[in-house]
Design a protein around this motif. Structure first.
Motif, PDB file in Angstrom:
ATOM      1  N   LEU A  30       0.833  -1.446   0.193  1.00  9.22           N
ATOM      2  CA  LEU A  30      -0.127   0.120   0.182  1.00  9.22           C
ATOM      3  C   LEU A  30       1.115   1.283   0.423  1.00  9.22           C
ATOM      4  CD1 LEU A  30      -2.950  -1.257   2.226  1.00  9.22           C
ATOM      5  CD2 LEU A  30      -3.007  -1.394   0.235  1.00  9.22           C
ATOM      6  N   ASN A  31       2.028   1.331  -0.020  1.00  4.61           N
ATOM      7  CA  ASN A  31       3.069   2.717   0.941  1.00  4.61           C
ATOM      8  C   ASN A  31       3.551   2.279  -0.933  1.00  4.61           C
ATOM      9  OD1 ASN A  31       3.389   3.488   3.341  1.00  4.61           O
ATOM     10  ND2 ASN A  31       4.605   1.210   3.877  1.00  4.61           N
ATOM     11  N   VAL A  32       3.222   1.217  -1.261  1.00  2.00           N
ATOM     12  CA  VAL A  32       3.970   2.087  -3.366  1.00  2.00           C
ATOM     13  C   VAL A  32       2.356   2.439  -3.897  1.00  2.00           C
ATOM     14  CG1 VAL A  32       4.858   0.733  -5.371  1.00  2.00           C
ATOM     15  CG2 VAL A  32       5.816   0.004  -3.223  1.00  2.00           C
ATOM     16  N   VAL A  33       0.649   1.905  -3.424  1.00  5.08           N
ATOM     17  CA  VAL A  33       0.182   2.653  -4.714  1.00  5.08           C
ATOM     18  C   VAL A  33      -0.026   4.270  -3.760  1.00  5.08           C
ATOM     19  CG1 VAL A  33      -2.308   2.190  -4.490  1.00  5.08           C
ATOM     20  CG2 VAL A  33      -0.550  -0.083  -4.128  1.00  5.08           C
ATOM     21  N   ILE A  34      -0.077   4.134  -2.859  1.00  4.81           N
ATOM     22  CA  ILE A  34      -0.195   5.661  -2.008  1.00  4.81           C
ATOM     23  C   ILE A  34       0.851   6.583  -2.423  1.00  4.81           C
ATOM     24  CG2 ILE A  34       0.124   7.020   0.144  1.00  4.81           C
ATOM     25  CD1 ILE A  34      -1.189   5.056   1.651  1.00  4.81           C
ATOM     26  N   TYR A  35       2.078   6.240  -3.113  1.00  7.98           N
ATOM     27  CA  TYR A  35       3.239   6.483  -3.410  1.00  7.98           C
ATOM     28  C   TYR A  35       3.052   7.112  -4.745  1.00  7.98           C
ATOM     29  CZ  TYR A  35       7.620   8.904  -4.453  1.00  7.98           C
ATOM     30  OH  TYR A  35       9.232   9.194  -4.961  1.00  7.98           O
ATOM     31  N   ARG A  36       3.395   5.792  -5.853  1.00  9.52           N
ATOM     32  CA  ARG A  36       3.278   6.418  -6.773  1.00  9.52           C
ATOM     33  C   ARG A  36       1.911   6.746  -7.691  1.00  9.52           C
ATOM     34  NH1 ARG A  36       7.349   1.694  -9.007  1.00  9.52           N
ATOM     35  NH2 ARG A  36       8.678   1.830  -6.932  1.00  9.52           N
ATOM     36  N   THR A  37       0.727   6.029  -6.735  1.00  9.77           N
ATOM     37  CA  THR A  37      -0.049   6.564  -8.036  1.00  9.77           C
ATOM     38  C   THR A  37      -0.722   8.048  -7.675  1.00  9.77           C
ATOM     39  OG1 THR A  37      -1.614   4.582  -6.731  1.00  9.77           O
ATOM     40  CG2 THR A  37      -3.165   6.786  -7.811  1.00  9.77           C
ATOM     41  N   PRO A  38      -0.215   8.994  -7.523  1.00  9.38           N
ATOM     42  CA  PRO A  38      -0.710  10.307  -7.826  1.00  9.38           C
ATOM     43  C   PRO A  38       0.287  10.563  -8.812  1.00  9.38           C
ATOM     44  CG  PRO A  38      -0.357  10.111  -4.844  1.00  9.38           C
ATOM     45  CD  PRO A  38       0.075   9.034  -6.021  1.00  9.38           C
ATOM     46  N   LEU A  39       1.752  10.484  -9.027  1.00 12.47           N
ATOM     47  CA  LEU A  39       2.869  10.034 -10.251  1.00 12.47           C
ATOM     48  C   LEU A  39       2.537   9.614 -11.335  1.00 12.47           C
ATOM     49  CD1 LEU A  39       5.656  10.361  -7.530  1.00 12.47           C
ATOM     50  CD2 LEU A  39       5.269  12.196  -8.188  1.00 12.47           C
ATOM     51  N   GLY A 139     -10.347  -6.574   0.808  1.00 13.73           N
ATOM     52  CA  GLY A 139     -10.360  -5.717   0.119  1.00 13.73           C
ATOM     53  C   GLY A 139     -10.672  -4.686   0.030  1.00 13.73           C
ATOM     54  N   LEU A 140     -11.736  -4.507   0.663  1.00 17.22           N
ATOM     55  CA  LEU A 140     -12.439  -2.963   0.867  1.00 17.22           C
ATOM     56  C   LEU A 140     -11.577  -2.243   2.053  1.00 17.22           C
ATOM     57  CD1 LEU A 140     -14.258  -1.629   1.338  1.00 17.22           C
ATOM     58  CD2 LEU A 140     -15.730  -2.683   3.269  1.00 17.22           C
ATOM     59  N   THR A 141     -11.205  -2.778   3.468  1.00 20.77           N
ATOM     60  CA  THR A 141      -9.920  -2.338   4.439  1.00 20.77           C
ATOM     61  C   THR A 141      -8.619  -1.218   3.280  1.00 20.77           C
ATOM     62  OG1 THR A 141     -10.607  -3.494   6.275  1.00 20.77           O
ATOM     63  CG2 THR A 141      -9.099  -2.527   6.005  1.00 20.77           C
ATOM     64  N   TRP A 142      -8.153  -2.605   2.702  1.00 17.83           N
ATOM     65  CA  TRP A 142      -7.277  -1.950   2.396  1.00 17.83           C
ATOM     66  C   TRP A 142      -7.425  -0.642   1.182  1.00 17.83           C
ATOM     67  CZ3 TRP A 142      -5.836  -7.848   0.613  1.00 17.83           C
ATOM     68  CH2 TRP A 142      -5.406  -8.457   2.540  1.00 17.83           C
ATOM     69  N   THR A 143      -8.585  -0.884   0.653  1.00 16.32           N
ATOM     70  CA  THR A 143      -8.387  -0.186  -1.283  1.00 16.32           C
ATOM     71  C   THR A 143      -9.010   1.155   0.199  1.00 16.32           C
ATOM     72  OG1 THR A 143      -9.345  -1.549  -2.234  1.00 16.32           O
ATOM     73  CG2 THR A 143      -9.851   0.371  -2.652  1.00 16.32           C
ATOM     74  N   LEU A 144      -9.565   1.200   1.368  1.00 22.62           N
ATOM     75  CA  LEU A 144      -9.698   2.157   1.606  1.00 22.62           C
ATOM     76  C   LEU A 144      -8.643   2.982   2.399  1.00 22.62           C
ATOM     77  CD1 LEU A 144     -13.664   1.822   4.087  1.00 22.62           C
ATOM     78  CD2 LEU A 144     -12.434   3.227   1.242  1.00 22.62           C
ATOM     79  N   ILE A 145      -7.621   2.369   3.017  1.00 28.86           N
ATOM     80  CA  ILE A 145      -6.274   2.600   3.430  1.00 28.86           C
ATOM     81  C   ILE A 145      -5.741   3.569   2.405  1.00 28.86           C
ATOM     82  CG2 ILE A 145      -4.394   2.269   4.225  1.00 28.86           C
ATOM     83  CD1 ILE A 145      -5.556   0.059   6.186  1.00 28.86           C
ATOM     84  N   ALA A 146      -5.422   2.931   1.113  1.00 29.31           N
ATOM     85  CA  ALA A 146      -4.703   3.572   0.315  1.00 29.31           C
ATOM     86  C   ALA A 146      -4.997   5.401  -0.523  1.00 29.31           C
ATOM     87  CB  ALA A 146      -4.854   2.542  -0.975  1.00 29.31           C
ATOM     88  N   ILE A 150      -3.885   8.409  -0.185  1.00 34.80           N
ATOM     89  CA  ILE A 150      -3.920   9.451  -1.093  1.00 34.80           C
ATOM     90  C   ILE A 150      -5.062  10.815  -0.921  1.00 34.80           C
ATOM     91  CG2 ILE A 150      -4.439   9.612  -3.970  1.00 34.80           C
ATOM     92  CD1 ILE A 150      -3.837   6.350  -4.105  1.00 34.80           C
ATOM     93  N   ASP A 151      -5.368  10.680  -0.625  1.00 35.10           N
ATOM     94  CA  ASP A 151      -7.074  11.765  -1.190  1.00 35.10           C
ATOM     95  C   ASP A 151      -5.749  12.545  -0.102  1.00 35.10           C
ATOM     96  OD1 ASP A 151      -8.320  13.504  -1.515  1.00 35.10           O
ATOM     97  OD2 ASP A 151     -10.194  12.727   0.067  1.00 35.10           O
ATOM     98  N   PHE A 152      -4.848  12.795   1.278  1.00 31.30           N
ATOM     99  CA  PHE A 152      -4.273  13.700   1.695  1.00 31.30           C
ATOM    100  C   PHE A 152      -3.730  14.018   1.089  1.00 31.30           C
ATOM    101  CE2 PHE A 152      -5.982  11.803   6.192  1.00 31.30           C
ATOM    102  CZ  PHE A 152      -6.403  12.794   6.670  1.00 31.30           C
ATOM    103  N   ASP A 153      -2.803  13.717   0.397  1.00 29.87           N
ATOM    104  CA  ASP A 153      -1.549  13.745  -0.158  1.00 29.87           C
ATOM    105  C   ASP A 153      -2.251  14.588  -1.611  1.00 29.87           C
ATOM    106  OD1 ASP A 153      -0.021  12.225   1.547  1.00 29.87           O
ATOM    107  OD2 ASP A 153       0.117  10.188   0.491  1.00 29.87           O
ATOM    108  N   SER A 154      -3.286  14.510  -2.237  1.00 35.70           N
ATOM    109  CA  SER A 154      -3.485  14.812  -3.059  1.00 35.70           C
ATOM    110  C   SER A 154      -4.843  15.612  -3.038  1.00 35.70           C
ATOM    111  CB  SER A 154      -3.486  13.872  -4.735  1.00 35.70           C
ATOM    112  OG  SER A 154      -4.102  12.572  -4.484  1.00 35.70           O
ATOM    113  N   GLN A 155      -5.393  15.465  -2.288  1.00 35.07           N
ATOM    114  CA  GLN A 155      -6.973  15.901  -2.536  1.00 35.07           C
ATOM    115  C   GLN A 155      -7.585  15.327  -3.988  1.00 35.07           C
ATOM    116  OE1 GLN A 155      -6.906  20.412  -2.073  1.00 35.07           O
ATOM    117  NE2 GLN A 155      -6.112  19.615   0.454  1.00 35.07           N
ATOM    118  N   PHE A 156      -7.016  13.631  -3.535  1.00 39.11           N
ATOM    119  CA  PHE A 156      -7.569  13.698  -5.274  1.00 39.11           C
ATOM    120  C   PHE A 156      -8.568  11.850  -4.601  1.00 39.11           C
ATOM    121  CE2 PHE A 156      -7.584  11.205  -9.211  1.00 39.11           C
ATOM    122  CZ  PHE A 156      -8.576  11.643  -9.953  1.00 39.11           C
ATOM    123  N   LEU A 157      -9.370  11.110  -5.486  1.00 37.98           N
ATOM    124  CA  LEU A 157      -9.744   9.840  -5.109  1.00 37.98           C
ATOM    125  C   LEU A 157      -9.290   9.182  -6.238  1.00 37.98           C
ATOM    126  CD1 LEU A 157     -12.670  10.403  -2.437  1.00 37.98           C
ATOM    127  CD2 LEU A 157     -10.228   9.257  -1.974  1.00 37.98           C
TER     128      LEU A 157
END
Length: 289
Positions: A30-39, A139-146, A150-157
């Motif tokens: 999830l750390n990878v997902v959170i960091y890389r998705t906005p990029l 699956g729901l839990t991990w998606t909600l964490i990501a 992501i929204d905290f960082d980029s204000q985007f879902l």
């Protein structure tokens, strides 16, 4: 599934230990997902904008960048990390929170996400036990964490997460896993329309956009998982959390800041997913005269 039931029956401690390790490993991903998705999204949007402005635009060859490539590396010195530098939580503790090569501090965010993922995964297993509801709940839990980070960082879902989450809720409930198919459909529709109407009303009276469409889609997804009966609770909890934290942030920064509502929807949705019925039963049975 049968093997999980047998393990839970014969050795609950081992069962929860395996679940905890699974949660830690997923937290690392999830750390990878959170960091890389906005990029990844920024790179895609930049490319699309350049192509729109210049039809003859030819992008320069770039290193492939997605959730799997390039391999994990230090964001400071760009040094590729060894496999033993990626052991969830323990590598951070052993390295004293610093890169093994450049000795720069590793953000506390990384072990925090892994720890949150572990704790939330164990809680889901405790509430649902070894079952299909538990596996889907992971699956729901991990998606909600990501989505929260992501929204905290980029204000985007990202639609790439909210839409599949809604589809998964509708699909699972087509077999009435958490609620009936009809309730899942109505939960999806009412979840989307409720915040969409708030958005339109706020925009009409103020001329400003009060929230993004990602918030509508996230609440719609939660409605697809839990049905419309939980939407009021989710909105109440998320609004209360958002108001409290928003006031604290305003006191700290002394001026208005862009406010991401998605994380509070995600947190409230997770609480409702696990304990929503108990909270509602308590409210209707005890809180009301």
């Amino acid at each position: 599934m049968q093997s999980l039931v047998i393990l839970f029956t014969t050795s609950p401690t081992l069962f929860y230990l395996i679940i905890a390790i699974l949660g830690l490993c997923m937290g690392s991903f999830l750390n990878v997902v959170i960091y890389r998705t906005p990029l990844i999204l920024k790179q895609r949007w930049t490319h699309e904008c350049k192509q729109y402005l210049d039809p003859n635009f030819q992008p320069e060859p770039q290193q492939k960048f997605n959730l799997s490539l390039p391999a994990s590396h230090c964001p400071q010195c760009q040094h590729k990390l060894k496999w033993y530098h990626n052991i969830p939580l323990f590598s951070w503790l052993i390295l004293n929170g610093r890169c093994a090569y450049c000795k720069q501090s590793i953000a506390l965010r990384y072990p925090l996400v892994e720890l949150i993922s572990m704790c939330c995964t164990v809680i889901v297993a405790y509430v649902y036990g070894p079952s299909l509801e538990m596996l889907a709940g992971f699956g729901l839990t991990w998606t909600l964490i990501a989505l929260t980070f992501i929204d905290f960082d980029s204000q985007f879902l990202p639609d790439s997460y909210t839409i599949p989450l809604a589809m998964a809720g509708l699909l699972l409930n087509s077999w009435s896993l958490y609620t009936s198919p009809q309730q899942a459909i109505w939960g999806y529709l009412i979840g989307f329309l409720s915040l969409w109407l708030v958005y339109q009303g706020f925009k009409y009276f103020t001329g400003k956009e009060g929230m993004g469409y990602g918030d509508f889609k996230l609440l719609a997804a939660l409605g697809a998982w839990m049905g419309p009966s939980m939407l009021a609770l989710i909105i109440l909890l998320s609004s209360s959390l958002g108001a409290i934290i928003g006031i604290i942030l305003l006191k700290i920064h002394k001026e208005s800041q862009p406010f991401a509502f998605g994380p509070y929807l995600a947190i409230a949705g997770w609480i409702a997913f696990l304990w929503g019925e108990k909270i509602m039963d308590y409210y209707w049975g005890y809180a009301l005269p």
